[in-house]
Design an enzyme around this catalytic site. Structure first.
Site, PDB file in Angstrom:
ATOM      1  N   ASP A   8      -5.776  -5.732   3.104  1.00  0.00           N
ATOM      2  CA  ASP A   8      -4.724  -4.930   2.475  1.00  0.00           C
ATOM      3  C   ASP A   8      -4.146  -3.923   3.474  1.00  0.00           C
ATOM      4  O   ASP A   8      -4.868  -3.411   4.330  1.00  0.00           O
ATOM      5  CB  ASP A   8      -5.325  -4.193   1.269  1.00  0.00           C
ATOM      6  CG  ASP A   8      -4.251  -3.705   0.305  1.00  0.00           C
ATOM      7  OD1 ASP A   8      -3.060  -4.033   0.516  1.00  0.00           O
ATOM      8  OD2 ASP A   8      -4.593  -2.991  -0.648  1.00  0.00           O
ATOM      9  N   ASN A  56       0.552 -12.429  -6.285  1.00  0.00           N
ATOM     10  CA  ASN A  56       1.522 -12.134  -5.218  1.00  0.00           C
ATOM     11  C   ASN A  56       2.850 -12.894  -5.374  1.00  0.00           C
ATOM     12  O   ASN A  56       3.834 -12.580  -4.703  1.00  0.00           O
ATOM     13  CB  ASN A  56       0.933 -12.445  -3.822  1.00  0.00           C
ATOM     14  CG  ASN A  56      -0.096 -11.444  -3.372  1.00  0.00           C
ATOM     15  OD1 ASN A  56      -1.036 -11.785  -2.654  1.00  0.00           O
ATOM     16  ND2 ASN A  56       0.043 -10.181  -3.767  1.00  0.00           N
TER      17      ASN A  56
HETATM   18  C1  FPP Z   1      -1.784  -7.256   1.515  1.00  0.00           C
HETATM   19  O1  FPP Z   1      -1.087  -6.223   2.145  1.00  0.00           O
HETATM   20  C2  FPP Z   1      -1.662  -8.477   2.276  1.00  0.00           C
HETATM   21  C3  FPP Z   1      -1.166  -9.629   1.796  1.00  0.00           C
HETATM   22  C4  FPP Z   1      -0.712  -9.802   0.405  1.00  0.00           C
HETATM   23  C5  FPP Z   1      -1.025 -10.813   2.655  1.00  0.00           C
HETATM   24  C6  FPP Z   1      -2.123 -11.061   3.638  1.00  0.00           C
HETATM   25  C7  FPP Z   1      -1.544 -11.791   4.775  1.00  0.00           C
HETATM   26  C8  FPP Z   1      -1.882 -11.628   6.061  1.00  0.00           C
HETATM   27  C9  FPP Z   1      -2.990 -10.780   6.496  1.00  0.00           C
HETATM   28  C10 FPP Z   1      -1.074 -12.249   7.151  1.00  0.00           C
HETATM   29  C11 FPP Z   1      -1.218 -13.696   7.419  1.00  0.00           C
HETATM   30  C12 FPP Z   1      -2.473 -14.357   6.959  1.00  0.00           C
HETATM   31  C13 FPP Z   1      -2.954 -15.500   7.506  1.00  0.00           C
HETATM   32  C14 FPP Z   1      -4.120 -16.152   6.900  1.00  0.00           C
HETATM   33  C15 FPP Z   1      -2.386 -16.110   8.700  1.00  0.00           C
HETATM   34  P1  FPP Z   1       0.167  -5.588   1.411  1.00  0.00           P
HETATM   35  O2  FPP Z   1       1.367  -6.346   1.823  1.00  0.00           O
HETATM   36  O3  FPP Z   1      -0.079  -5.553  -0.062  1.00  0.00           O
HETATM   37  O4  FPP Z   1       0.169  -4.142   2.024  1.00  0.00           O
HETATM   38  P2  FPP Z   1       0.546  -2.794   1.293  1.00  0.00           P
HETATM   39  O5  FPP Z   1      -0.499  -2.538   0.238  1.00  0.00           O
HETATM   40  O6  FPP Z   1       0.484  -1.788   2.395  1.00  0.00           O
HETATM   41  O7  FPP Z   1       1.923  -2.971   0.729  1.00  0.00           O
END
Ligand code: FPP
Length: 242
Positions: A8, A56
């Site tokens: 996250d 998501n």
């Molecule tokens: C949460 O951070 C993250 C995600 C929903 C996506 C996770 C994806 C990756 C780490 C990148 C690519 C993954 C792979 C396997 C290649 P958020 O976007 O909710 O962050 P925030 O809470 O700060 O908005």
């Protein structure tokens, strides 16, 4: 040892730098590469990464498209390196809502790494633990319909639902980055006795030092699985909850 990670903080990492959220995901993908290699070097048996939850899908289409592209690129670009390191790759979660392109990359990655005997890497994409449990429960009720099922048999059904041929087993350590303290529908069954580790670090900043910090913290935990561990019978009368 099975480690699961809720990655996250990509969005906040980007926003703090005046960048679009997708730039945070690109940087997050680099942290995925590093973490996979660090975990393999640390002799972790199974690493399950929460890449995209069923919830998501409610994000803006451009962000979803960028994430799906990154998953495809990761699988396409990293599978060879994974195989070289003996890492077996599986993707867990629903497949019926993924694009044909991504499905092809998933299937290719799983096929090419199927005989690897090192770390088991599981990427959770379009994953919802509640959905998986419901699917497994439906399967459990089907054949005989007598409604009596052993825990181990149910776990096998869950594994079938999640497309992981080999039993990944329960989670030992659940790490969540990004200064949030939630499970977010991730591996609810498998985390029954997981140790929880929350890091303030935003996912793109999660590096080898942070990974080892989590491992050191875990090493200091006393796991009792609801029993007494090495506590004396005397202290057991204190009524302390597990
Ligand atoms: C949460 O951070 C993250 C995600 C929903 C996506 C996770 C994806 C990756 C780490 C990148 C690519 C993954 C792979 C396997 C290649 P958020 O976007 O909710 O962050 P925030 O809470 O700060 O908005």
């Amino acid at each position: 040892m099975h480690i699961a990670v809720i990655m996250d903080g990509n969005g906040r990492w980007a926003t703090k730098r005046g960048l679009p959220r997708t730039a945070g995901h690109v940087e997050g993908a680099k942290a995925v590469r590093n973490t996979v290699e660090t975990a393999a070097r640390a002799d972790v048996d199974t690493l399950t990464l929460y890449a995209f939850s069923a919830a998501n899908w409610s994000r803006p289409p451009t962000e979803i498209a960028a994430l799906m592209k990154l998953f495809g690129q990761y699988l396409f670009g990293e599978t060879r390196r994974c195989v070289e390191q003996g890492i077996r790759v599986n993707v867990i979660g629903r497949r019926d809502r993924l694009s044909d392109n991504l499905l092809r990359s998933i299937e290719q990655s799983e096929r090419l790494s199927a005989s690897c005997t090192g770390m088991h890497l599981r990427l959770a994409v379009d994953y919802s633990s509640q959905y998986s449990i419901l699917q497994a429960a439906q399967r459990a009720g089907q054949p005989a319909g007598h409604g009596d099922i052993a825990t181990q048999d149910f776990e096998r059904l869950l594994q079938e639902v999640d497309h992981s041929a080999r039993d990944a087993g329960p989670v030992d350590l659940l790490i969540r980055t990004g200064n949030e303290r939630r499970l977010s529908d991730f591996l609810l069954w498998e985390c029954a006795y997981a140790e929880l580790y929350f890091s303030d670090c935003l996912w793109p900043d999660f590096d080898e030092t942070e990974f080892h910090r989590a491992l050191e913290d875990y090493a200091g935990r006393q796991r009792r699985f609801g029993g007494l561990g090495d506590k004396s019978a005397k202290s057991a009368t204190s009524g302390e909850l597990p």
